[in-house]
Design an enzyme around this catalytic site. Sequence first.
Site, PDB file in Angstrom:
ATOM      1  N   LYS A   1       0.809  -1.226   0.000  1.00  0.00           N
ATOM      2  CA  LYS A   1       0.000   0.000   0.000  1.00  0.00           C
ATOM      3  C   LYS A   1       0.845   1.281   0.000  1.00  0.00           C
ATOM      4  O   LYS A   1       0.444   2.277  -0.597  1.00  0.00           O
ATOM      5  CB  LYS A   1      -0.965   0.010   1.191  1.00  0.00           C
ATOM      6  CG  LYS A   1      -2.114  -0.967   1.021  1.00  0.00           C
ATOM      7  CD  LYS A   1      -3.113  -0.831   2.164  1.00  0.00           C
ATOM      8  CE  LYS A   1      -4.323  -1.706   1.932  1.00  0.00           C
ATOM      9  NZ  LYS A   1      -5.395  -1.452   2.895  1.00  0.00           N
TER      10      LYS A   1
ATOM     11  N   ASP B   1     -10.201   3.346   2.202  1.00  0.00           N
ATOM     12  CA  ASP B   1     -10.449   2.648   3.473  1.00  0.00           C
ATOM     13  C   ASP B   1     -11.184   3.522   4.497  1.00  0.00           C
ATOM     14  O   ASP B   1     -12.177   3.099   5.085  1.00  0.00           O
ATOM     15  CB  ASP B   1      -9.125   2.161   4.085  1.00  0.00           C
ATOM     16  CG  ASP B   1      -8.555   0.963   3.348  1.00  0.00           C
ATOM     17  OD1 ASP B   1      -9.330   0.212   2.718  1.00  0.00           O
ATOM     18  OD2 ASP B   1      -7.328   0.774   3.407  1.00  0.00           O
TER      19      ASP B   1
END
Length: 275
Positions: A66, A103
Amino acid sequence: MKKWYAVIGDPIAQSMSPNMHEFWFNEENMDATYIPIHVTADQLREVVEGLKNLGCSGWNVTVPHKSAIIPFLNQLDSSARQMNAVNTVHVLEDGTLVGSNTDGRGFVRSLEEATGEQCKDKKVLVIGAGGAARGIAFALQSAGYGPIFFTNRTLEKAEQLATELTESMVLSTAEAELALSEFGLIVQTTSVGMNFAQNGMPLNPENVSEGTVVADIIYNPLETEFLTESRKRGAHTLNGVGMFVHQGALAFETWTEVRPKTGFMIEKITTTLGG
Ligand code: ATR
């Protein structure tokens, strides 16, 4: 031409994203597919080049890439910059690779889907100070929630994170345990309670009061011990399935401009996970 999308990570076999996105593409009658690709850290640079050259329209990024993927992208949106992490890449018509992070906003959407706006104007406690806590705290703040308090095993990490938000404070675990009844929303973001990883609870929920919303971002198990104990005290509990589905739905929207149906997907995944 058929479009294709992917998720890259290591490991990747366990990912529920391919089934979820395939389902949505079918449901929306879109000629597109979504595949999991196992990518190790040393392969990341060439995989990004390869995905672009082979005409991939966008992909999700999961552990451990990420943050590592950032140097290989052309642009980051504000969510990815704030979190220094990317979970969604969109390939624009001209080949520009844009990274974003859904997220935190996924968490806020799942919270509001389950509880409306009842947590607005209430004090928020975030347990943890890692990447997940960071994304959720920024998203909550930009959606108008707060003040946000952090508590974390390593207090210095919580202190650092709190300096980056406005109106944010830090409590030791003992202080947080004593003050639990003051919070309208408690968000558990650590890995404590996850299946096969760590049993137990990040803090003692004895003082959680009736009506408090207690969210745990873990979805395996569907109900962590922390949620079970909070529910027994009358809390309105929320597991991590909603956040998972909504972060995926936001990625889907980034790529297609279509908002997929999330309610049925949450039920479907809950059933798959044994709920
Ligand atoms: P993520 O991206 O999932 O947030 P992370 O950035 O590694 O992962 O953060 C993990 C969080 O879980 C941290 O807040 C960590 O606490 P520390 O900062 O003290 O490491 C917390 N955590 C992990 N294991 C824990 C444990 N056994 N007890 C309490 N907190 C724990």
